[in-house]
Design an enzyme around this catalytic site. Structure first.
Site, PDB file in Angstrom:
ATOM      1  N   LYS A 121      40.835  47.260  45.335  1.00 41.17           N
ATOM      2  CA  LYS A 121      41.698  46.087  45.409  1.00 41.17           C
ATOM      3  C   LYS A 121      42.761  46.150  44.313  1.00 41.17           C
ATOM      4  O   LYS A 121      43.929  45.884  44.554  1.00 41.17           O
ATOM      5  CB  LYS A 121      40.859  44.809  45.301  1.00 41.17           C
ATOM      6  CG  LYS A 121      40.120  44.524  46.600  1.00 41.17           C
ATOM      7  CD  LYS A 121      38.995  43.542  46.459  1.00 41.17           C
ATOM      8  CE  LYS A 121      38.207  43.491  47.784  1.00 41.17           C
ATOM      9  NZ  LYS A 121      36.929  42.797  47.677  1.00 41.17           N
ATOM     10  N   GLN A 170      33.874  38.750  43.712  1.00 46.48           N
ATOM     11  CA  GLN A 170      33.171  39.735  44.534  1.00 46.48           C
ATOM     12  C   GLN A 170      31.707  39.323  44.748  1.00 46.48           C
ATOM     13  O   GLN A 170      30.996  39.039  43.781  1.00 46.48           O
ATOM     14  CB  GLN A 170      33.248  41.110  43.839  1.00 46.48           C
ATOM     15  CG  GLN A 170      32.702  42.246  44.652  1.00 46.48           C
ATOM     16  CD  GLN A 170      33.548  42.547  45.883  1.00 46.48           C
ATOM     17  OE1 GLN A 170      34.762  42.643  45.823  1.00 46.48           O
ATOM     18  NE2 GLN A 170      32.888  42.687  47.026  1.00 46.48           N
ATOM     19  N   ASP A 214      40.028  34.651  49.935  1.00 41.24           N
ATOM     20  CA  ASP A 214      38.944  35.106  50.811  1.00 41.24           C
ATOM     21  C   ASP A 214      38.740  34.133  51.974  1.00 41.24           C
ATOM     22  O   ASP A 214      38.093  34.462  52.962  1.00 41.24           O
ATOM     23  CB  ASP A 214      37.630  35.192  50.007  1.00 41.24           C
ATOM     24  CG  ASP A 214      37.208  36.625  49.766  1.00 41.24           C
ATOM     25  OD1 ASP A 214      37.696  37.507  50.479  1.00 41.24           O
ATOM     26  OD2 ASP A 214      36.378  36.836  48.861  1.00 41.24           O
TER      27      ASP A 214
END
Ligand code: NDP
Length: 284
Positions: free
Chosen positions: A52, A96, A119
């Site tokens: 990322k 994460q 997200d």
């Protein structure tokens, strides 16, 4: 059978985003910023976080990496999220998953400002998806719809069968398909006569987490098959679909790797750009 090349589409999206970064920087003097938080040293998560950050850098996004020790108390992580919420340089925050046991993931996801929740997992964004007014949509489901669009696959009026009902893939992709006027059936581990249901699918999305679970007898001739699965078998990456068996029946199919996977990170970058544009009152 035509292959849906997610790698190629994701690279096209990245090229476009790099151009957009230059454009918004000209207009605002700022660039989109993504903060990625990793707690602990899970090797797979560390690889995702590194990718990322690399992607951010290659597109001209600002990236902020926060790696915390596995024993980090929940309160410390919440304090970090709070500081990122108020940081003007940060437009997207990604924590994460999975998080270590002492931390309540739900609580952490809820602490992220919905406008920065790239997200798309915050209950506010999930709710927006249900009522059809979403800005930030979970990345993998968004990647799937983008692939269908890029390949000119009609969704309206089609029977879409989604295998899996997780909050990160199955449910949101079902809502997106419904929003595009598909007739949607969601299957899960308690579904009876599964193959009889999947055989009705014009569009079959497999997000089960079981290697080669979808076999040729479960697929209608001419169906579009989207394989979300990422499973490791003998060191090899395989999907939830038995590709060799199914490819002869499908009109379109995504490979693993190189299908849905590369789209997820491209959509994360796209969501960060959306969050940036919304913050600056810019419309694409
Ligand atoms: P989950 O484990 O959260 O969900 C799996 C779903 O499959 C559940 O709804 C479960 O049903 C259902 N299921 C399990 N076994 C069966 C069965 N025998 N028959 C019917 N349904 C079954 O997985 P995720 O949604 O998180 O992920 C699915 C797959 O996608 C995984 O391989 C994951 O690695 C991959 N993935 C890939 C991404 C990408 O970027 N390409 C991103 C995210 C995930 P029930 O609810 O009843 O338990």
């Amino acid at each position: 059978m035509a292959l849906i090349d997610g790698k190629k589409v994701s690279l096209e999206i990245r090229d476009h985003l790099a151009e957009e970064v230059a454009e918004v920087k000209r207009k605002t003097g700022a660039v989109p910023g993504l903060a990625v938080v990793l707690v602990g040293d899970d090797p797979a998560s560390a690889v995702y976080v590194r990718n990322k950050n690399k992607t951010c850098q290659s597109l001209g996004f600002a990236s902020f990496e926060h790696v915390l020790p596995a024993e980090t108390p929940e309160a410390d992580l919440l304090a970090l999220v709070e500081s990122l919420n108020v940081d003007e340089k940060v437009h997207g925050i990604l924590v994460q998953l999975p998080l270590p046991g002492q931390i309540d993931s739900e609580k952490v996801l809820r602490a992220i400002l919905p406008e920065k929740d790239v997200d798309g997992f915050h209950p506010v964004n999930m709710g927006q998806l249900v009522v059809g007014r979403s800005l930030l949509v979970p990345c993998t489901p968004l990647g799937i719809i983008t692939l269908l669009d890029r390949y000119g696959i009609d969704i309206e009026g089609k029977h879409a069968v989604v295998l899996g009902r997780s909050n990160i893939v199955g449910k949101p992709v079902s809502l997106l398909l419904l929003g595009r006027n598909a007739t949607v059936t969601i299957c899960h581990s308690r579904t009876r006569e599964l193959a009889a249901v999947t055989r009705q699918a014009d569009i079959l999305v497999a997000a089960v987490g079981r290697a080669r679970f979808v076999t040729a007898d479960m697929v209608k001739d001419g169906a579009v098959v989207i394989d979300v699965g990422i499973n490791r078998v003998d060191g090899k990456l395989v999907g939830d679909v038995d590709f060799q068996g199914v490819e002869g029946k499908a009109s379109f199919i995504t490979p693993v790797p190189g299908g849905v996977g590369p789209m997820t990170i491209a959509m994360l970058m796209e969501n960060t750009m959306k969050a940036f544009r919304a913050r600056h009152g810019l419309f694409a």
